[in-house]
Design an enzyme around this catalytic site. Sequence first.
Site, short mmCIF file in Angstrom:
data_model
loop_
_atom_site.label_atom_id
_atom_site.label_comp_id
_atom_site.label_asym_id
_atom_site.label_seq_id
_atom_site.Cartn_x
_atom_site.Cartn_y
_atom_site.Cartn_z
N CYS A 1 0.85 -1.19 0.00
CA CYS A 1 0.00 0.00 0.00
C CYS A 1 0.89 1.24 0.00
O CYS A 1 2.08 1.17 0.29
CB CYS A 1 -0.90 0.04 1.23
N ARG B 1 -4.77 7.02 0.85
CA ARG B 1 -3.90 5.88 0.60
C ARG B 1 -4.45 5.02 -0.53
O ARG B 1 -5.63 5.11 -0.90
CB ARG B 1 -3.76 5.04 1.87
N ASN C 1 0.90 -2.49 5.50
CA ASN C 1 1.62 -3.74 5.77
C ASN C 1 3.08 -3.49 6.11
O ASN C 1 3.76 -2.68 5.45
CB ASN C 1 1.53 -4.67 4.56
#
Length: 324
Positions: free
Chosen positions: A2, A16, A79
């Site tokens: 991401c 995002r 992540n």
Amino acid sequence: MCTAATYKTKDFYFGRTLDYEFSYGDEITITPRSYVFNFRHMGTLSGHYAIIGMAHVAGDYPLYYDGINEKGLGMAGLNFVGNAVYNEVEEGKENIAQFEFIPWILGKCATVKEARALLANINLVKTPFSEILPCAQLHWIIADKNEAITVEAMADGLHIWDNPAGVLTNNPPFNQQMFMLNNYMHLSAKQPENHFSDQLGLKAYSRGMGALGLPGDLSSASRFARVAFVRDHSVSGDTEAESVSQFFHILGSVDQQRGCCEVEPGKYEISLYTSCCNGDKGIYYYTTYENHQISAVDMNHEDLDGNTLVRYPVLQGEKIHMQN
């Protein structure tokens, strides 16, 4: 994988991409001020700032991926596999489970300064939400209109980094990502000058050669450098339409197309959605892989003094406007 970013014109924007091979069933979710958060180790929180963001709602609990609160503070978890380490419960600390971190910060803090103070006594613990939803390995960006920080819980403790780039991706740890930007200090939005040799008449043969060497692959380190460059050089007007459009173009520079990142045979990571939150107005904009039309939910159109979640499904399916 991401990518998150901040952007500021007249208003403050935060958003995002969420890049993954499948969706858990995401919804734009508004948590009003009187919704009761039952924290695993910290009791209940029944009075807090209202929050809007993207979440997977499980058992009436919003598992936020990203969001902003009514004061304009934004936060997103990305992540951080292989580096994230959470602790056991520790007496004397504010023991917050990984999945509770976003509502704990956005529910209680109006600014990054206040978040820093709250983080001083926090202990991120490895209590899972449930057996089928174990702890995600994440790190976080927290931002307001004045500053941004990155929070990383690792084996050697909790790190709180100033984030002047206003960008976050995944591995390696944030301080290493920032250091690697030194590799690109020669890049520019302007056309390059010949410093190779004063004996050779070298000339730029194409526009855009000032950024020659900016990485274009999908790795997290490359996405960090690319969005940091694009964000830093972005120019737009101050209107809402111009600002929102430009923000989606910034994150569009790292959009992931199906087929380019194979995670296992026949499965590909894609940009499931891209979000853009106006922190000043409380509006959550988004697009999805299958729907490039910008959709929006305004938290101030709801009863923010309520006690039940307000949920909107993510609009899917490409919208094509026929002109004839």
